[in-house]
Scaffold this motif. Structure first.
Motif, short mmCIF file in Angstrom:
data_model
loop_
_atom_site.label_atom_id
_atom_site.label_comp_id
_atom_site.label_asym_id
_atom_site.label_seq_id
_atom_site.Cartn_x
_atom_site.Cartn_y
_atom_site.Cartn_z
N LEU A 176 0.83 -1.21 0.00
CA LEU A 176 0.00 0.00 0.00
C LEU A 176 0.87 1.26 0.00
O LEU A 176 0.60 2.21 -0.73
CB LEU A 176 -0.93 -0.01 1.22
CG LEU A 176 -2.06 1.03 1.20
CD1 LEU A 176 -3.01 0.81 0.03
CD2 LEU A 176 -2.83 1.01 2.52
N ALA A 177 1.94 1.24 0.80
CA ALA A 177 2.85 2.39 0.85
C ALA A 177 3.53 2.59 -0.50
O ALA A 177 3.63 3.71 -1.01
CB ALA A 177 3.90 2.18 1.95
N ASN A 178 3.98 1.49 -1.12
CA ASN A 178 4.66 1.58 -2.41
C ASN A 178 3.73 2.15 -3.49
O ASN A 178 4.15 2.97 -4.31
CB ASN A 178 5.17 0.20 -2.84
CG ASN A 178 6.39 -0.24 -2.03
OD1 ASN A 178 7.13 0.59 -1.51
ND2 ASN A 178 6.59 -1.54 -1.93
N ILE A 179 2.47 1.74 -3.47
CA ILE A 179 1.50 2.24 -4.46
C ILE A 179 1.20 3.73 -4.21
O ILE A 179 1.19 4.54 -5.13
CB ILE A 179 0.20 1.39 -4.43
CG1 ILE A 179 0.49 -0.02 -4.97
CG2 ILE A 179 -0.91 2.05 -5.25
CD1 ILE A 179 -0.60 -1.05 -4.69
N SER A 180 1.01 4.10 -2.93
CA SER A 180 0.73 5.51 -2.59
C SER A 180 1.87 6.42 -3.01
O SER A 180 1.67 7.50 -3.57
CB SER A 180 0.49 5.65 -1.08
OG SER A 180 -0.66 4.94 -0.69
N VAL A 181 3.11 5.98 -2.76
CA VAL A 181 4.29 6.77 -3.11
C VAL A 181 4.44 6.86 -4.63
O VAL A 181 4.77 7.92 -5.17
CB VAL A 181 5.57 6.19 -2.44
CG1 VAL A 181 6.82 6.86 -2.99
CG2 VAL A 181 5.50 6.34 -0.93
N ALA A 182 4.18 5.74 -5.32
CA ALA A 182 4.28 5.73 -6.80
C ALA A 182 3.35 6.78 -7.40
O ALA A 182 3.75 7.54 -8.30
CB ALA A 182 3.94 4.34 -7.34
N LYS A 183 2.12 6.85 -6.89
CA LYS A 183 1.16 7.84 -7.40
C LYS A 183 1.68 9.26 -7.15
O LYS A 183 1.61 10.12 -8.03
CB LYS A 183 -0.21 7.66 -6.71
CG LYS A 183 -0.96 6.42 -7.17
CD LYS A 183 -2.24 6.25 -6.34
CE LYS A 183 -2.98 4.98 -6.74
NZ LYS A 183 -4.09 4.67 -5.81
N LYS A 184 2.21 9.50 -5.96
CA LYS A 184 2.67 10.84 -5.59
C LYS A 184 3.85 11.29 -6.45
O LYS A 184 3.86 12.41 -6.98
CB LYS A 184 3.05 10.85 -4.10
CG LYS A 184 3.59 12.19 -3.58
CD LYS A 184 2.52 13.27 -3.57
CE LYS A 184 3.03 14.58 -3.01
NZ LYS A 184 2.04 15.66 -3.13
N ILE A 185 4.87 10.43 -6.59
CA ILE A 185 6.07 10.87 -7.34
C ILE A 185 5.74 11.01 -8.83
O ILE A 185 6.30 11.86 -9.52
CB ILE A 185 7.31 9.97 -7.11
CG1 ILE A 185 7.08 8.53 -7.55
CG2 ILE A 185 7.78 10.04 -5.66
CD1 ILE A 185 8.36 7.67 -7.53
N HIS A 186 4.79 10.19 -9.34
CA HIS A 186 4.42 10.33 -10.76
C HIS A 186 3.60 11.60 -11.00
O HIS A 186 3.71 12.23 -12.04
CB HIS A 186 3.67 9.09 -11.25
CG HIS A 186 3.38 9.14 -12.72
ND1 HIS A 186 2.10 9.24 -13.23
CD2 HIS A 186 4.21 9.18 -13.78
CE1 HIS A 186 2.17 9.31 -14.54
NE2 HIS A 186 3.43 9.27 -14.91
N GLU A 187 2.79 11.97 -10.00
CA GLU A 187 2.03 13.23 -10.08
C GLU A 187 2.99 14.41 -10.20
O GLU A 187 2.79 15.33 -10.99
CB GLU A 187 1.23 13.43 -8.77
CG GLU A 187 -0.25 13.12 -8.87
CD GLU A 187 -0.87 13.11 -7.47
OE1 GLU A 187 -0.57 14.02 -6.66
OE2 GLU A 187 -1.62 12.17 -7.17
N GLU A 188 4.05 14.37 -9.38
CA GLU A 188 5.00 15.48 -9.32
C GLU A 188 6.01 15.44 -10.47
O GLU A 188 6.42 16.46 -10.97
CB GLU A 188 5.76 15.46 -7.99
CG GLU A 188 4.92 15.81 -6.79
CD GLU A 188 4.56 17.29 -6.73
OE1 GLU A 188 5.36 18.12 -7.20
OE2 GLU A 188 3.47 17.60 -6.22
N PHE A 189 6.46 14.23 -10.81
CA PHE A 189 7.52 14.08 -11.81
C PHE A 189 7.08 13.09 -12.89
O PHE A 189 7.55 11.95 -12.91
CB PHE A 189 8.82 13.57 -11.16
CG PHE A 189 9.26 14.37 -9.97
CD1 PHE A 189 9.83 15.62 -10.13
CD2 PHE A 189 9.12 13.87 -8.67
CE1 PHE A 189 10.25 16.35 -9.02
CE2 PHE A 189 9.53 14.59 -7.57
CZ PHE A 189 10.10 15.85 -7.74
N SER A 190 6.20 13.53 -13.77
CA SER A 190 5.62 12.60 -14.76
C SER A 190 6.68 12.01 -15.69
O SER A 190 6.53 10.90 -16.19
CB SER A 190 4.54 13.30 -15.58
OG SER A 190 5.12 14.42 -16.25
#
Length: 958
Positions: A669-683
């Motif tokens: 769950l943490a890995n998925i949440s972080v993946a979404k966040k970093i992709h939002e910021e750094f597409s």
């Protein structure tokens, strides 16, 4: 003194730009000799010895320093690394040339130069007023550099005379370039070839073995007729590749057949992605992993991949006629659809040789110095070496490097590098598997260790900037027993509004490893921690991995926290990321955590937190599986070691508890949440992890195996596969479902790291997640360190740096990480295989129940659940009459005499260690039940000789 360097550079637009660079010359650069009156003994870093005594040379008995040229450094690095060679002057000119031509050799020479006991001195001759030379008109760069090296050597000899009137110190110029040596002698510089100098070291005769034999013509075997066609020069290869006449790709040798290989073509050539090569002449001296140019043969000469197993067993290297006879065996009649694009190697674009581990196959000729070396990796050809230590090296693991491969030699030439130890010894075999899988395992250098925090360490006010204090929370960690590198910790508490707060707290490794320093570079190179059966090869130094970064209980630690607000149905209402400081209240094992959850008497804060986490994890897992996430299986084994001998005394499959799953769910769950966040910021430059869907053909074996048991497995989507695996139950055969899941695991593709700006398929098939990354294990995975840096920038907790937002640099990091992770997996499997051999060596012969996983044309592959051990039972043996075998690929099944074997059939096998081949000892399995006359072995095998003949020439192969 200031000079200016002018050179022309071509621009991308096709124009020419004139570049002028300032070049400073100095008078204060020391010669490196301590107590030198002429320069005041000024020097930086390790210095030369004032009066070097060793090694004693018959050519130059007086004290001397060595000054090698570029080619000596590039090709004779094994000699220079030997402890006997000390007091070497490495010129800046030479070092720069080595850096441009070979990064691995450059790193090795830097490591040697940093070793104070070796007394290597780097002299910056290009900035010394008396040794700097300008390029003359009509002089090429290579000749200018040769002249610069001679000028420095002459200056040194004149400079050292000024030290004192009776000073006899000399600088000996070492070069293998005949013309350069002649010019040096004309100019009054003492000069020798590397071979002349090494042979003069009468006290160190073993050094001769480490000399690389460089002249291919000079080392061609006497009477040798031409076997191979000439390699085309690089310029012709590049023209041919550009015009499409030749194709460029990576040469992959076969483990099963030394006369066959494939070339994986680079680029987008979909039509000929993989080219098959058959026969010695078509392989044309290419070695596994070389970058080669191949010519496609006409369709009339195309062949099918061979099903024959062929290992190079010949001792006579000139017996080429036998090879041709074997090559004819490969060409069996096959249907046209089986034929594959076939080619031949016309040239080598880049050699990817490395030092190889293996054993000496001692020559039958008495007193011979020329022997064959048999590598442990069956994809590497035998190597011809000269050694005077053959008797000492027999039965030992040694390392050999390849020097070249003449056209008229059946095998490449090489030289002995070092002796690793006796074959079969634990330390030796561990070293071999680390070297063979290219696992960096040398102790961390002083340069790397210098970037560690000074002890005693404590959290400062500066550390608390942009960081939340979470020390009041009831946080705990749950890990395997004996775990010291604790990456993650968890907490769960009820909020005033009735919702739950759940936190995943990960070691803040990126706080200690700053971008670009030596510690960061070494961690990036290693890529991952490698876990062997009795050893851990850390990615970061122990001070971080087991202490300052490890989230141990009852100490303050820096963390990176992912905190969710959830309802009781595990639905995320809010997500927060923050750098933090925590104080874990307990470091538990999975078993201890499970006991707390199950105990009716325990209701403390830690236990309440664990129960809350466990309850939510079950909901999360159920929801994930409903979306199509796969629950696969692979038998993992755990060894129980003798406390004194450290040999394995028991072997059993690992037991998984509910708490294993609990931790896993929150990490996912943490890995998925972080993946979404970093992709939002750094597409464009998020580091993500994807798991490609397997092609339908991968599932054939699984579908056929299930069908043989009247079960249907659907593979059109991950969800349909997961559901059909759940339904595939048999009341009379409870282990069937586990076997199907093990088989399904074999059908999967490898998960890989990638840069979001270089790919558009992000999906993780196994987890049924549209996006995924690795955030939760930065102590043991470098990918997580990069992800931490991206997340820190995204939340304003740290600053960025140029490489972090360069998608091409990130893609290169991902390439190395994927390679390192793959090699770590292979090394771990090799370690398990070796310890399994040790276990059965002490246990002797045992009989166990097994299940058939695969049927082959002449064998069955079985799994022994008790040990989680897989092995092959062969039904054709050398020097024995072959039984009647009928193989059916459709069912699949194998009929032997009157007995038919299907996948998942239960059998009984004998397990024993076969030591007949010292180099490739292996677990051998034989059929006990069902009884087949002439095939099955009797229950009593106490009289069987499993060590082969008492004296046997070592052969490569089974």
């Amino acid at each position: 003194m200031l000079k200016s360097k002018t050179f022309l550079k071509k621009t991308r637009a096709g124009g020419v730009m004139k570049i002028v660079r300032e070049h400073y010359l100095r008078d204060d650069i020391g010669c490196g000799a301590p107590g030198c009156a002429a320069c005041g003994g000024a020097h930086e870093g390790p210095a030369l010895e004032p009066q070097p005594q060793d090694p004693a040379s018959s050519l130059c008995p007086q004290p001397h320093y060595l000054l090698p040229d570029t080619n000596v450094l590039l090709h004779q690095i094994d000699v220079l690394e030997d402890p006997a060679i000390r007091n070497v002057i490495v010129l800046q000119t030479v070092l720069q040339e080595v850096r441009n031509r070979s990064a691995p050799v450059y790193k090795r020479i830097r490591d040697v130069a940093n070793n104070q006991e070796k007394h290597f001195y780097t002299f910056t001759n290009e900035h010394h007023r008396e040794t700097y030379v300008e390029q003359e008109q009509g002089e090429n760069a290579n000749d200018r550099n040769d002249r610069a090296i001679r000028v420095a050597a002459k200056w040194y000899n004149e400079h050292l005379k000024k030290m004192s009137a009776d000073n006899q110190l000399q600088v000996i110029f070492i070069t293998n370039d005949r013309k350069n040596k002649e010019k040096a002698i004309e100019e009054g510089i003492p000069a020798f070839t590397c071979e002349e100098y090494v042979k003069s070291l009468t006290a160190n005769p073993e050094l001769i073995d480490r000399l690389a034999c460089l002249s291919e013509e000079g080392n061609e075997i006497e009477s040798g007729k031409i076997i191979f066609s000439e390699h085309l020069p690089l310029s012709k290869l590049q023209q041919g590749i550009k015009s499409g006449t030749y194709l460029q790709g990576t040469f992959r040798a076969s483990r099963e057949n030394y006369l066959e290989a494939t070339v994986w073509i680079h680029g987008d050539n979909e039509e000929n992605k993989e080219i098959i090569l058959q026969g010695l002449k078509h392989l044309n001296r290419a070695i596994h992993e070389d970058i080669v140019a191949v010519e496609l043969l006409p369709k009339s000469q195309w062949v099918a991949p061979s099903s024959v197993v062929l290992h190079d067993e010949g001792q006579n290297e000139e017996d080429v006629e036998k090879e041709e006879e074997r090559e004819r065996m490969l060409k069996t009649a096959v249907s046209e659809k089986m034929l594959k694009p076939t080619g031949r190697v016309v040239g080598i674009i880049k050699r990817n040789w490395r030092p190889y581990c293996g054993m000496l196959s001692k020559s039958d000729i008495k007193e011979s110095r020329r022997h064959l070396f048999t590598p442990a990796d069956k994809r590497i050809p035998r190597i011809r070496i000269e050694t005077r230590q053959a008797s000492t090296l027999e039965g030992r693991r040694i390392i050999v490097a390849i020097d070249g491969w003449p056209r008229n030699s059946r095998y490449p030439n090489g030289h002995f590098v070092r002796n690793l130890g006796d074959v079969g010894e634990k330390e030796t075999e561990t070293e071999v598997l680390l070297l063979e899988h290219d696992v960096p395992h040398q102790p961390f250098s002083q340069a790397v260790l210098s970037f560690l925090p000074k002890m005693p360490w404590s959290i400062t006010e500066k550390d608390m900037k942009n960081r939340e204090d979470l020390r009041h929370l009831c946080i705990c960690s749950v890990d395997p027993p004996g775990c010291t590198d604790i990456d993650d910790a968890l907490h769960c508490r009820e909020l005033e509004n009735g919702n739950l707060e759940v936190g995943v707290h990960i070691a803040d490794v990126s706080h200690f490893i700053r971008p670009g320093n030596a510690l960061d570079q070494e961690s990036a190179r290693r890529g991952t921690t490698v876990y062997l059966c009795e050893k851990r090869i850390d990615m970061v130094p122990e001070l971080l991995s087991s202490n300052l970064c490890s989230l141990k209980c009852d100490v303050d630690r820096l963390a990176f926290s992912c905190i969710w607000e959830m309802n009781h149905n595990a639905e995320i209402l809010k997500t927060k990321f923050t750098k933090s400081v925590i104080n874990s209240k307990a470091s538990l094992t999975y078993a201890e955590a499970q006991l707390r959850i199950d105990s009716a008497n325990m209701n403390d804060d830690i236990t309440t937190s664990l129960r809350g986490l466990n309850k939510l994890a079950k909901i999360l897992k159920k929801r994930r599986i409903e979306k199509g996430a796969l629950t696969l299986s692979s038998p993992e084994v755990r060894f129980h070691m003798d406390s004194e001998t450290h040999d394995p005394i028991d072997l059993q499959t690992k037991e998984l508890r509910e708490t294993n799953s609990m931790v896993e769910e929150f990490m996912l769950l943490a890995n998925i949440s972080v993946a979404k966040k970093i992709h939002e910021e750094f597409s464009e430059h998020a580091l993500l992890r994807k798991h490609p869907a397997p092609p339908p053909s991968n599932y054939e074996i699984l579908v056929k195996a299930a069908r043989s048991r009247n079960l249907e497995i659907k593979t059109d989507t991950a969800k349909s596969l997961a559901e059909s695996l759940d339904r595939a139950e048999s009341p009379t055969f409870p282990y069937l479902n586990t076997l199907l899941r093990i088989l399904a695991t074999r059908c999967m593709m490898q998960a890989v790291y990638f840069c979001s700006g270089m790919d558009n398929d992000f999906h993780h098939y196994g987890l049924a997640s549209p996006i995924y990354t690795h955030f939760t294990s930065p102590i043991r995975r470098y990918a997580d360190v990069i992800v931490h840096r991206l997340l820190a920038v995204a939340i304003g907790a740290d600053c960025t740096y140029p490489e972090l937002t360069d998608k091409h640099k990130l893609a290169d990091i991902c390439k190395n990480l994927n390679f390192r992770h793959k090699m770590a997996q292979y090394a771990q499997r090799a370690s398990v295989a070796f310890h399994t051999q040790l276990f059965f060596k002490s246990k002797g012969i045992v009989s166990e129940e097994a299940y058939i996983l695969f049927v082959r044309k002449n064998a069955i592959v079985v799994l022994i659940p008790k040990y989680g051990l897989e092995g092959t039972v062969f039904f054709e043996e050398k020097d024995k009459p072959n039984p009647q075998l009928i193989y059916d690929d459709e069912i699949p099944s194998l009929k032997i005499e009157d007995t038919v074997f299907h996948v998942f059939d239960k059998v009984k096998v004998k397990i024993m260690l076969d030591s007949s081949n010292l180099q490739h000892q292996k677990i051998r399995m034989s059929l006990v039940e069902p009884q087949i006359p002439g095939i099955s072995i009797p229950t009593d095998t106490s009289n069987m000789d499993l060590n082969g003949p008492k004296k046997k020439k070592m052969k490569l192969g089974k």
